[in-house]
Design a protein around this motif. Structure first.
Motif, PDB file in Angstrom:
ATOM      1  N   ALA A 281      69.617  11.828  87.445  1.00 12.20           N
ATOM      2  CA  ALA A 281      70.992  11.468  87.808  1.00 12.20           C
ATOM      3  C   ALA A 281      71.724  10.949  86.583  1.00 12.20           C
ATOM      4  O   ALA A 281      71.207  10.079  85.867  1.00 12.20           O
ATOM      5  N   LEU A 282      72.919  11.485  86.335  1.00 13.49           N
ATOM      6  CA  LEU A 282      73.754  11.093  85.199  1.00 13.49           C
ATOM      7  C   LEU A 282      75.094  10.583  85.714  1.00 13.49           C
ATOM      8  O   LEU A 282      75.702  11.209  86.586  1.00 13.49           O
ATOM      9  N   ASP A 283      75.561   9.481  85.161  1.00 14.44           N
ATOM     10  CA  ASP A 283      76.853   8.908  85.544  1.00 14.44           C
ATOM     11  C   ASP A 283      77.709   8.738  84.294  1.00 14.44           C
ATOM     12  O   ASP A 283      77.285   8.073  83.336  1.00 14.44           O
ATOM     13  N   ILE A 284      78.906   9.343  84.318  1.00 16.61           N
ATOM     14  CA  ILE A 284      79.807   9.302  83.161  1.00 16.61           C
ATOM     15  C   ILE A 284      80.975   8.380  83.496  1.00 16.61           C
ATOM     16  O   ILE A 284      81.892   8.750  84.235  1.00 16.61           O
ATOM     17  N   GLY A 285      80.954   7.181  82.978  1.00 19.13           N
ATOM     18  CA  GLY A 285      82.033   6.234  83.214  1.00 19.13           C
ATOM     19  C   GLY A 285      82.879   6.041  81.970  1.00 19.13           C
ATOM     20  O   GLY A 285      82.475   6.407  80.861  1.00 19.13           O
ATOM     21  N   GLY A 286      84.035   5.449  82.133  1.00 19.72           N
ATOM     22  CA  GLY A 286      84.894   5.181  80.998  1.00 19.72           C
ATOM     23  C   GLY A 286      84.365   4.091  80.097  1.00 19.72           C
ATOM     24  O   GLY A 286      84.662   4.043  78.902  1.00 19.72           O
ATOM     25  N   THR A 287      83.556   3.197  80.661  1.00 17.10           N
ATOM     26  CA  THR A 287      82.990   2.081  79.914  1.00 17.10           C
ATOM     27  C   THR A 287      81.532   2.309  79.539  1.00 17.10           C
ATOM     28  O   THR A 287      81.103   1.950  78.454  1.00 17.10           O
ATOM     29  N   LYS A 288      80.768   2.917  80.474  1.00 19.14           N
ATOM     30  CA  LYS A 288      79.340   3.083  80.230  1.00 19.14           C
ATOM     31  C   LYS A 288      78.850   4.434  80.727  1.00 19.14           C
ATOM     32  O   LYS A 288      79.413   5.035  81.649  1.00 19.14           O
ATOM     33  N   LEU A 289      77.789   4.892  80.084  1.00 18.27           N
ATOM     34  CA  LEU A 289      77.014   6.040  80.535  1.00 18.27           C
ATOM     35  C   LEU A 289      75.731   5.498  81.147  1.00 18.27           C
ATOM     36  O   LEU A 289      75.159   4.517  80.644  1.00 18.27           O
ATOM     37  N   ALA A 290      75.257   6.126  82.217  1.00 13.13           N
ATOM     38  CA  ALA A 290      74.009   5.692  82.841  1.00 13.13           C
ATOM     39  C   ALA A 290      73.204   6.911  83.251  1.00 13.13           C
ATOM     40  O   ALA A 290      73.756   7.967  83.581  1.00 13.13           O
ATOM     41  N   ALA A 291      71.911   6.763  83.217  1.00 13.56           N
ATOM     42  CA  ALA A 291      71.007   7.830  83.637  1.00 13.56           C
ATOM     43  C   ALA A 291      69.796   7.195  84.291  1.00 13.56           C
ATOM     44  O   ALA A 291      69.362   6.094  83.926  1.00 13.56           O
ATOM     45  N   GLY A 292      69.230   7.899  85.260  1.00 11.38           N
ATOM     46  CA  GLY A 292      68.033   7.414  85.916  1.00 11.38           C
ATOM     47  C   GLY A 292      67.372   8.544  86.682  1.00 11.38           C
ATOM     48  O   GLY A 292      67.987   9.579  86.944  1.00 11.38           O
ATOM     49  N   VAL A 293      66.126   8.340  87.034  1.00  9.81           N
ATOM     50  CA  VAL A 293      65.388   9.279  87.877  1.00  9.81           C
ATOM     51  C   VAL A 293      65.390   8.725  89.293  1.00  9.81           C
ATOM     52  O   VAL A 293      65.039   7.558  89.509  1.00  9.81           O
ATOM     53  N   VAL A 294      65.817   9.548  90.231  1.00 10.47           N
ATOM     54  CA  VAL A 294      65.992   9.107  91.623  1.00 10.47           C
ATOM     55  C   VAL A 294      65.020   9.861  92.517  1.00 10.47           C
ATOM     56  O   VAL A 294      64.853  11.079  92.387  1.00 10.47           O
ATOM     57  N   THR A 295      64.412   9.139  93.442  1.00 11.23           N
ATOM     58  CA  THR A 295      63.494   9.717  94.417  1.00 11.23           C
ATOM     59  C   THR A 295      64.124   9.666  95.806  1.00 11.23           C
ATOM     60  O   THR A 295      65.130   8.963  96.010  1.00 11.23           O
ATOM     61  N   PRO A 296      63.565  10.405  96.787  1.00 12.10           N
ATOM     62  CA  PRO A 296      64.223  10.506  98.096  1.00 12.10           C
ATOM     63  C   PRO A 296      64.397   9.185  98.844  1.00 12.10           C
ATOM     64  O   PRO A 296      65.212   9.112  99.775  1.00 12.10           O
ATOM     65  N   ASP A 297      63.670   8.149  98.461  1.00 10.38           N
ATOM     66  CA  ASP A 297      63.856   6.845  99.098  1.00 10.38           C
ATOM     67  C   ASP A 297      65.032   6.074  98.519  1.00 10.38           C
ATOM     68  O   ASP A 297      65.300   4.938  98.913  1.00 10.38           O
ATOM     69  N   GLY A 298      65.767   6.695  97.573  1.00 13.08           N
ATOM     70  CA  GLY A 298      66.920   6.034  96.970  1.00 13.08           C
ATOM     71  C   GLY A 298      66.571   5.135  95.807  1.00 13.08           C
ATOM     72  O   GLY A 298      67.466   4.519  95.206  1.00 13.08           O
ATOM     73  N   ALA A 299      65.305   5.060  95.444  1.00 12.93           N
ATOM     74  CA  ALA A 299      64.901   4.215  94.313  1.00 12.93           C
ATOM     75  C   ALA A 299      65.281   4.877  92.991  1.00 12.93           C
ATOM     76  O   ALA A 299      65.237   6.098  92.859  1.00 12.93           O
ATOM     77  N   VAL A 300      65.661   4.046  92.023  1.00 14.19           N
ATOM     78  CA  VAL A 300      66.008   4.522  90.689  1.00 14.19           C
ATOM     79  C   VAL A 300      64.915   4.071  89.722  1.00 14.19           C
ATOM     80  O   VAL A 300      64.562   2.892  89.669  1.00 14.19           O
ATOM     81  N   HIS A 301      64.392   5.017  88.955  1.00 14.11           N
ATOM     82  CA  HIS A 301      63.310   4.749  88.013  1.00 14.11           C
ATOM     83  C   HIS A 301      63.796   5.021  86.591  1.00 14.11           C
ATOM     84  O   HIS A 301      64.487   5.998  86.337  1.00 14.11           O
ATOM     85  N   GLY A 302      63.431   4.148  85.670  1.00 14.76           N
ATOM     86  CA  GLY A 302      63.739   4.366  84.264  1.00 14.76           C
ATOM     87  C   GLY A 302      65.217   4.364  83.944  1.00 14.76           C
ATOM     88  O   GLY A 302      65.644   5.025  82.992  1.00 14.76           O
ATOM     89  N   MET A 303      66.011   3.609  84.687  1.00 18.17           N
ATOM     90  CA  MET A 303      67.452   3.626  84.461  1.00 18.17           C
ATOM     91  C   MET A 303      67.800   3.063  83.089  1.00 18.17           C
ATOM     92  O   MET A 303      67.297   2.014  82.678  1.00 18.17           O
ATOM     93  N   VAL A 304      68.652   3.780  82.376  1.00 20.43           N
ATOM     94  CA  VAL A 304      69.107   3.351  81.050  1.00 20.43           C
ATOM     95  C   VAL A 304      70.626   3.452  81.001  1.00 20.43           C
ATOM     96  O   VAL A 304      71.232   4.320  81.637  1.00 20.43           O
ATOM     97  N   VAL A 305      71.233   2.547  80.257  1.00 16.11           N
ATOM     98  CA  VAL A 305      72.690   2.441  80.184  1.00 16.11           C
ATOM     99  C   VAL A 305      73.086   2.220  78.732  1.00 16.11           C
ATOM    100  O   VAL A 305      72.389   1.501  77.994  1.00 16.11           O
ATOM    101  N   GLU A 306      74.210   2.822  78.337  1.00 19.40           N
ATOM    102  CA  GLU A 306      74.763   2.521  77.024  1.00 19.40           C
ATOM    103  C   GLU A 306      76.276   2.678  77.076  1.00 19.40           C
ATOM    104  O   GLU A 306      76.807   3.335  77.981  1.00 19.40           O
ATOM    105  N   PRO A 307      77.004   2.087  76.128  1.00 19.06           N
ATOM    106  CA  PRO A 307      78.467   2.195  76.134  1.00 19.06           C
ATOM    107  C   PRO A 307      78.918   3.646  75.976  1.00 19.06           C
ATOM    108  O   PRO A 307      78.295   4.436  75.254  1.00 19.06           O
ATOM    109  N   THR A 308      80.014   3.991  76.640  1.00 15.47           N
ATOM    110  CA  THR A 308      80.554   5.341  76.524  1.00 15.47           C
ATOM    111  C   THR A 308      81.165   5.584  75.155  1.00 15.47           C
ATOM    112  O   THR A 308      81.002   6.650  74.566  1.00 15.47           O
TER     113      THR A 308
END
Length: 313
Positions: free
Chosen positions: A6-33
């Motif tokens: 899963a990738l999220d492109i925000g105006g302030t930050k970028l985020a990425a994580g691995v998502v499983t069917p239970d809605g859990a996020v694994h290995g989420m990482v964030v950095e400034p856009t």
């Protein structure tokens, strides 16, 4: 277990994580856009961030798909960022095709606030509800909706722009080009700007000093500061008015409020809920639940993961 990127492109930050069917996020990482760098620099950094998330998630199996969350305008069916307001210069970026080429996986794109709604409906404050609406009250105001368990997208994937409901006819200018939008009054940016304007007018005593943030306004209101109280009361009144209109039109079971401004908690939620229950029509309106979002800063990553998981369902 099936896992997706899963990738999220925000105006302030970028985020990425691995998502499983239970809605859990694994290995989420964030950095400034660092959005001034432009798409030619930011998109490769985003894709590298995705690879970091996969590496840090601990999953050895290949990802099944990629979900991408971004603010609009966008064309979800074409997989194209057509000109997101928070990313100046990002015109007609074929982000889905680029992600598919980068990772060798199927990918999909959706509006970030719509995906936040989907995430809260499946795994958050509206879990189990068949119908719900979500408003993110942050730098701007966005929204999304789920009806009969299905995400409402609109004709081109940009439905749910609840921040652009007119709440003051001929009112403050909005970034969308119109006047009097909810976003021009109740977003975090606008709360601070309105407080600055009231301070500049010199009409009220105040402990606040410009430039003011929404967080400072809410704290000043709690302390009884005249400017803080005036701005905060107008904010919750207009937000409550807009949510009531939405409830009367759409009749959801649950309204979820998320975003940075909602960190004020009950100070925002309670008066908005009172206004909704006082103004909503009929028994369904009186029974609607108004809740704070539960998924926090990971909400769009969870939503993008759900989008990717749906590709294989």
């Amino acid at each position: 277990m099936t896992a997706v990127l899963a990738l999220d492109i925000g105006g302030t930050k970028l985020a990425a994580g691995v998502v499983t069917p239970d809605g859990a996020v694994h290995g989420m990482v964030v950095e400034p856009t660092r959005r001034t760098e432009g798409p030619g620099v930011i998109i490769p950094r985003l894709f590298a961030l995705g690879r970091r998330a996969i590496a840090e998630s601990g999953f050895s199996e290949p990802m099944a798909a990629v979900g991408i969350s971004c603010g609009g305008p966008l064309d979800a069916d074409a997989g194209m960022l057509t000109g997101p307001l928070h990313l100046p210069g990002w015109i007609d970026i074929p982000i889905v095709r680029m992600a598919e080429q980068e990772y060798g996986l199927p990918a999909a794109l959706e509006n970030d606030a719509s995906l936040a709604a989907l995430a809260e409906q499946r795994h958050g404050a509206a879990r189990g509800a068949r119908s719900m609406i979500y408003l993110t009250v942050s730098t701007g105001i966005g929204g999304g909706a789920v009806f009969d368990g299905v995400l409402y997208r609109g004709a081109a994937g940009n439905g749910g722009e609840f921040g652009h409901i007119t709440v003051v006819r001929g009112g403050r200018a909005c970034l969308c080009g119109r006047a009097g939008c909810l976003e021009a009054y109740a977003s975090g940016t606008s709360i601070g700007a309105r407080a600055d304007e009231l301070l500049a007018s010199g009409g009220m005593p105040s402990s606040l000093v410009a430039p003011v943030t929404a967080q400072q306004v809410s704290a000043a209101a709690r302390a009884g500061d005249p400017v803080g109280v005036a701005i905060w009361d107008e904010t919750v009144e207009l937000l409550g008015q807009a949510v009531t209109d939405l409830v009367n039109i759409l009749e959801p079971q649950v309204v979820v409020l998320g975003g940075g401004v909602t960190r004020s908690g009950a100070q925002l939620l309670d008066p908005v809920a009172r206004l909704v229950h006082a103004g909503a029509m009929g028994p369904a309106g009186a029974a609607v639940r108004v809740e704070l979002a539960e998924l926090g800063d990971a909400v769009c990553v969870v939503g993008a993961g759900e989008l990717a998981l749906d590709l294989g369902r």
